[in-house]
Design a protein around this motif. Structure first.
Motif, PDB file in Angstrom:
ATOM      1  N   VAL A 365       0.830  -1.210   0.000  1.00 51.18           N
ATOM      2  CA  VAL A 365       0.000   0.000   0.000  1.00 51.18           C
ATOM      3  C   VAL A 365       0.864   1.260   0.000  1.00 51.18           C
ATOM      4  O   VAL A 365       0.660   2.173  -0.812  1.00 51.18           O
ATOM      5  N   VAL A 366       1.838   1.315   0.898  1.00 50.96           N
ATOM      6  CA  VAL A 366       2.679   2.517   0.986  1.00 50.96           C
ATOM      7  C   VAL A 366       3.517   2.685  -0.281  1.00 50.96           C
ATOM      8  O   VAL A 366       3.649   3.796  -0.822  1.00 50.96           O
ATOM      9  N   TYR A 367       4.075   1.582  -0.757  1.00 50.01           N
ATOM     10  CA  TYR A 367       4.864   1.620  -1.991  1.00 50.01           C
ATOM     11  C   TYR A 367       3.980   2.010  -3.169  1.00 50.01           C
ATOM     12  O   TYR A 367       4.387   2.771  -4.048  1.00 50.01           O
ATOM     13  N   GLY A 368       2.726   1.512  -3.175  1.00 51.58           N
ATOM     14  CA  GLY A 368       1.795   1.869  -4.245  1.00 51.58           C
ATOM     15  C   GLY A 368       1.464   3.336  -4.254  1.00 51.58           C
ATOM     16  O   GLY A 368       1.359   3.961  -5.316  1.00 51.58           O
ATOM     17  N   ILE A 369       1.292   3.941  -3.072  1.00 51.75           N
ATOM     18  CA  ILE A 369       1.040   5.385  -2.986  1.00 51.75           C
ATOM     19  C   ILE A 369       2.240   6.161  -3.525  1.00 51.75           C
ATOM     20  O   ILE A 369       2.096   7.148  -4.253  1.00 51.75           O
ATOM     21  N   PHE A 370       3.437   5.698  -3.180  1.00 52.50           N
ATOM     22  CA  PHE A 370       4.669   6.317  -3.680  1.00 52.50           C
ATOM     23  C   PHE A 370       4.683   6.317  -5.216  1.00 52.50           C
ATOM     24  O   PHE A 370       4.956   7.341  -5.850  1.00 52.50           O
ATOM     25  N   LEU A 371       4.350   5.172  -5.814  1.00 50.01           N
ATOM     26  CA  LEU A 371       4.335   5.067  -7.270  1.00 50.01           C
ATOM     27  C   LEU A 371       3.214   5.907  -7.882  1.00 50.01           C
ATOM     28  O   LEU A 371       3.398   6.544  -8.923  1.00 50.01           O
ATOM     29  N   SER A 372       2.045   5.908  -7.237  1.00 47.41           N
ATOM     30  CA  SER A 372       0.898   6.633  -7.770  1.00 47.41           C
ATOM     31  C   SER A 372       1.169   8.136  -7.835  1.00 47.41           C
ATOM     32  O   SER A 372       0.814   8.808  -8.810  1.00 47.41           O
ATOM     33  N   LEU A 373       1.822   8.667  -6.809  1.00 44.93           N
ATOM     34  CA  LEU A 373       2.166  10.088  -6.814  1.00 44.93           C
ATOM     35  C   LEU A 373       3.155  10.412  -7.928  1.00 44.93           C
ATOM     36  O   LEU A 373       3.078  11.476  -8.554  1.00 44.93           O
ATOM     37  N   GLY A 374       4.073   9.482  -8.169  1.00 41.50           N
ATOM     38  CA  GLY A 374       5.021   9.690  -9.257  1.00 41.50           C
ATOM     39  C   GLY A 374       4.344   9.744 -10.608  1.00 41.50           C
ATOM     40  O   GLY A 374       4.735  10.524 -11.491  1.00 41.50           O
ATOM     41  N   GLU A 375       3.305   8.937 -10.789  1.00 40.92           N
ATOM     42  CA  GLU A 375       2.578   8.945 -12.063  1.00 40.92           C
ATOM     43  C   GLU A 375       1.756  10.217 -12.230  1.00 40.92           C
ATOM     44  O   GLU A 375       1.664  10.757 -13.333  1.00 40.92           O
ATOM     45  N   ALA A 376       1.124  10.683 -11.152  1.00 42.56           N
ATOM     46  CA  ALA A 376       0.337  11.915 -11.234  1.00 42.56           C
ATOM     47  C   ALA A 376       1.218  13.124 -11.528  1.00 42.56           C
ATOM     48  O   ALA A 376       0.745  14.122 -12.084  1.00 42.56           O
ATOM     49  N   GLY A 377       2.494  13.040 -11.158  1.00 43.85           N
ATOM     50  CA  GLY A 377       3.416  14.150 -11.387  1.00 43.85           C
ATOM     51  C   GLY A 377       4.232  13.987 -12.654  1.00 43.85           C
ATOM     52  O   GLY A 377       3.733  14.201 -13.765  1.00 43.85           O
ATOM     53  N   PRO A 378       5.496  13.579 -12.539  1.00 48.24           N
ATOM     54  CA  PRO A 378       6.347  13.487 -13.728  1.00 48.24           C
ATOM     55  C   PRO A 378       5.916  12.405 -14.704  1.00 48.24           C
ATOM     56  O   PRO A 378       6.102  12.552 -15.915  1.00 48.24           O
ATOM     57  N   GLY A 379       5.345  11.288 -14.202  1.00 45.60           N
ATOM     58  CA  GLY A 379       4.931  10.228 -15.113  1.00 45.60           C
ATOM     59  C   GLY A 379       3.968  10.725 -16.169  1.00 45.60           C
ATOM     60  O   GLY A 379       4.118  10.451 -17.359  1.00 45.60           O
ATOM     61  N   ASP A 380       2.951  11.470 -15.744  1.00 47.81           N
ATOM     62  CA  ASP A 380       1.959  12.008 -16.680  1.00 47.81           C
ATOM     63  C   ASP A 380       2.479  13.195 -17.475  1.00 47.81           C
ATOM     64  O   ASP A 380       2.146  13.357 -18.653  1.00 47.81           O
ATOM     65  N   ASN A 381       3.250  14.034 -16.839  1.00 46.40           N
ATOM     66  CA  ASN A 381       3.482  15.369 -17.392  1.00 46.40           C
ATOM     67  C   ASN A 381       4.815  15.580 -18.080  1.00 46.40           C
ATOM     68  O   ASN A 381       4.949  16.523 -18.862  1.00 46.40           O
ATOM     69  N   ILE A 382       5.814  14.727 -17.826  1.00 51.59           N
ATOM     70  CA  ILE A 382       7.104  15.016 -18.437  1.00 51.59           C
ATOM     71  C   ILE A 382       7.068  14.840 -19.957  1.00 51.59           C
ATOM     72  O   ILE A 382       7.642  15.629 -20.700  1.00 51.59           O
ATOM     73  N   GLY A 383       6.352  13.808 -20.431  1.00 53.41           N
ATOM     74  CA  GLY A 383       6.210  13.647 -21.882  1.00 53.41           C
ATOM     75  C   GLY A 383       5.398  14.763 -22.493  1.00 53.41           C
ATOM     76  O   GLY A 383       5.675  15.227 -23.602  1.00 53.41           O
ATOM     77  N   LEU A 384       4.385  15.220 -21.758  1.00 52.34           N
ATOM     78  CA  LEU A 384       3.563  16.336 -22.219  1.00 52.34           C
ATOM     79  C   LEU A 384       4.393  17.608 -22.311  1.00 52.34           C
ATOM     80  O   LEU A 384       4.317  18.353 -23.298  1.00 52.34           O
ATOM     81  N   VAL A 385       5.202  17.858 -21.285  1.00 58.58           N
ATOM     82  CA  VAL A 385       6.084  19.025 -21.291  1.00 58.58           C
ATOM     83  C   VAL A 385       7.058  18.953 -22.462  1.00 58.58           C
ATOM     84  O   VAL A 385       7.268  19.933 -23.180  1.00 58.58           O
ATOM     85  N   ALA A 386       7.649  17.772 -22.674  1.00 58.25           N
ATOM     86  CA  ALA A 386       8.627  17.628 -23.756  1.00 58.25           C
ATOM     87  C   ALA A 386       7.999  17.819 -25.128  1.00 58.25           C
ATOM     88  O   ALA A 386       8.644  18.324 -26.051  1.00 58.25           O
ATOM     89  N   SER A 387       6.743  17.423 -25.280  1.00 55.90           N
ATOM     90  CA  SER A 387       6.109  17.507 -26.598  1.00 55.90           C
ATOM     91  C   SER A 387       5.483  18.863 -26.881  1.00 55.90           C
ATOM     92  O   SER A 387       5.191  19.176 -28.041  1.00 55.90           O
ATOM     93  N   LYS A 388       5.287  19.677 -25.841  1.00 53.37           N
ATOM     94  CA  LYS A 388       4.575  20.935 -26.053  1.00 53.37           C
ATOM     95  C   LYS A 388       5.408  22.184 -25.756  1.00 53.37           C
ATOM     96  O   LYS A 388       4.880  23.298 -25.822  1.00 53.37           O
ATOM     97  N   THR A 389       6.668  22.025 -25.452  1.00 57.48           N
ATOM     98  CA  THR A 389       7.496  23.205 -25.169  1.00 57.48           C
ATOM     99  C   THR A 389       8.488  23.468 -26.290  1.00 57.48           C
ATOM    100  O   THR A 389       9.491  24.131 -26.089  1.00 57.48           O
ATOM    101  N   CYS A 390       8.191  22.955 -27.461  1.00 57.19           N
ATOM    102  CA  CYS A 390       9.101  23.094 -28.590  1.00 57.19           C
ATOM    103  C   CYS A 390       8.292  23.277 -29.858  1.00 57.19           C
ATOM    104  O   CYS A 390       7.155  22.799 -29.962  1.00 57.19           O
TER     105      CYS A 390
END
Length: 512
Positions: A365-390
């Motif tokens: 459970v605790v490890y899953g929360i750790f992973l879930s927060l990572g997905e809501a942050g950089p997991g979801d958005n880093i590819g979006l940032v890379a594709s839309k800032t150029c």
């Protein structure tokens, strides 16, 4: 006011930022297309990243099976590290090559080529054989995994970039979530299947037929790319690419570097830090669970708990997709990676209590929360940032460099994590062997949050096209003729449109 090729910087500055309007004034969201015609290119371009999640994730379970089958013959060889990490090296090569190909040749052809490579080498990896020699079989698997990685790499600059450009035709306020749903969410669903499928396969084959089990797990990886082949054959080049491409002229690289080098460096560093932890944790989590559950626990049980862990990716990724539209990618990335770091430090501090058979559910459970927060942050958005800032003209290569840095981070992480564990007091099976990776990862999360909050630009719904306007203005300020931009077909259409606006009859131009 219309934005004409070669328009001056003054014209661009006086005009409002276009609402997905091209340089000839035609709004992308007003193109005469049905809802399905607008949506399916986004699906076809992005959904191939399911293959990345499955094929990169399943090797962790295959690694566990191979250790159970061949024991020291496998663990004492270099194959154990190479089998899990070599695909990342191939992915870097594929990203850089297909990034160039998608900008200078065709988004569609780059996608089709990577799809075929995925299909061929997923099948060959499952059939790895070397005349009965076990070391030879390991070497064959390593070679096929490298070549498979090249195909996986093609999905990033070709698929994700085309997916981002296709979202410009979707409803405003929903664009970020649909990009994420068919890129990062697909990777995460692939991760879930990469543990669930081996669990079912091992249960069906039993521990007596593990030699068949690991081959079946790898062989099922041919299904995702094959399922998308028809849709990708029917694709057309994204409208934004047709309008802004530089494939018919020489790219002014010095101007591009001066304009984007700092932003690209920040995006690349955040992606490196994220993948360093994310992929390493996903590959070695089944091994951690085996240690926690004990050596007497059946392999399928470890895979089952790992499936539950990977399911925590999904709510974080899906919830983060909506939050990216509501909060904006920069704020969402920074906020949730900061929260992930805090949870990681808490988990490291409590690891001695979690690292027991009796508390395996608490660990999950605790490890899953750790992973879930990572997905809501950089997991979801880093590819979006890379594709839309150029700008569109160099988006494939910009994205490819950033994504390649991410995969280099994953590659480094898969090598360093075992070293961190082995050199901890008590070794990999001790409390510090579990704590130290979380201390390292959580510290990197805090660094990522700092970079996101202070150095990433704001990204709105119209950032792709507003970025194209800024880039065109910059090129013209430096004496570069922007009338060279756009595909030949689009240039001919544009020439006819421009001449028609001033009342001139245009003779048909022969198509080259």
């Amino acid at each position: 006011m219309k934005f004409l090729p070669g328009s001056t910087t003054k014209q661009l500055d006086e005009s409002p930022v276009r609402n997905e309007v091209d340089i000839h004034g035609e709004p992308l969201e007003n193109l005469q297309k049905s809802r399905w015609e607008r949506s399916w290119p986004t699906i076809a371009c992005g959904a191939g990243l399911f293959s990345d999640g499955y094929l990169n994730g399943v090797i962790g379970q295959v690694n566990t099976i191979l250790k159970a089958l061949y024991k020291t013959e496998y663990t004492a060889s270099s194959a154990q590290k190479n089998v899990t990490a070599i695909a990342f090296a191939g992915t870097v090569v594929g990203q850089l090559f297909f990034g160039w190909m998608s900008d200078h040749y065709s988004r569609k052809q780059a996608l089709l080529t990577s799809t075929v490579i995925l299909f061929i080498f997923a099948a060959l990896g499952a059939a790895s054989y070397s005349g009965g020699s076990i070391p030879g079989m390991f070497n064959a698997l390593v070679a096929y995994r490298f070549l498979l990685g090249i195909g996986i790499g093609g999905e990033y600059p070709a698929g994700s970039v085309a997916c981002a450009e296709s979202t410009g035709e979707l409803k405003k306020g929903h664009r970020n979530r649909w990009f994420i749903m068919f890129t990062n969410v697909q990777i995460d669903i692939g991760f879930v299947f990469s543990t669930f499928v081996p669990m079912i396969v091992v249960l069906a084959c039993t521990d007596s037929h593990l030699r068949a089990a690991w081959r079946i797990c790898l062989g099922l990886g041919v299904i995702p790319p094959l399922s998308l082949l028809y849709l990708r054959l029917k694709l057309h080049e994204p409208e934004e690419f047709q309008r802004e491409t530089m494939k018919n002229t020489r790219t002014p690289w010095w101007l591009v570097i001066k304009f984007y080098w700092f932003r690209l460096s920040v995006v690349s560093l955040i992606w490196f830090l994220y993948d360093f932890s994310a992929y390493s944790f996903s590959i070695y989590s089944s091994a951690w669970l085996t240690i926690i559950l004990g050596s007497s626990a059946p392999i399928w049980k470890s895979f089952g708990w790992n499936t539950i862990i990977n399911l925590f990716y999904i709510p974080g990724a899906i919830g983060g997709a909506f939050l990216s539209d509501w909060m904006g990618p920069r704020l969402a990335l920074g906020t949730f990676v900061l929260a992930q770091g805090i949870v990681g430090f808490i988990m490291a501090g409590c690891y001695s209590q979690l690292d027991t058979n009796a508390h395996v559910a608490g660990f999950v459970v605790v490890y899953g929360i750790f992973l879930s927060l990572g997905e809501a942050g950089p997991g979801d958005n880093i590819g979006l940032v890379a594709s839309k800032t150029c700008a569109t003209a160099v988006r494939g290569q910009y994205y490819a460099i950033a994504a390649a840095m991410g995969k280099i981070g994953a590659f480094v992480g898969t090598y360093l994590f075992p070293i961190i564990q082995d050199n901890a007091p008590g070794g990999a099976s001790g409390v510090r062997g579990g704590q130290d990776p979380f201390f390292v990862s959580s510290s990197l999360c805090l660094l990522s949050a700092f970079l996101a909050f202070f150095f990433l630009p704001n990204i709105g719904q119209d950032t792709i096209t507003s970025e194209d306007i800024k880039f065109r203005a910059y090129l013209e300020e430096n004496g570069w003729d922007t009338r060279q931009m756009g595909s030949k077909e689009y240039q001919m259409h544009s020439s006819s449109t421009v001449d028609a606006t001033v009342g001139e009859k245009v003779e048909p131009v022969e198509k080259i």
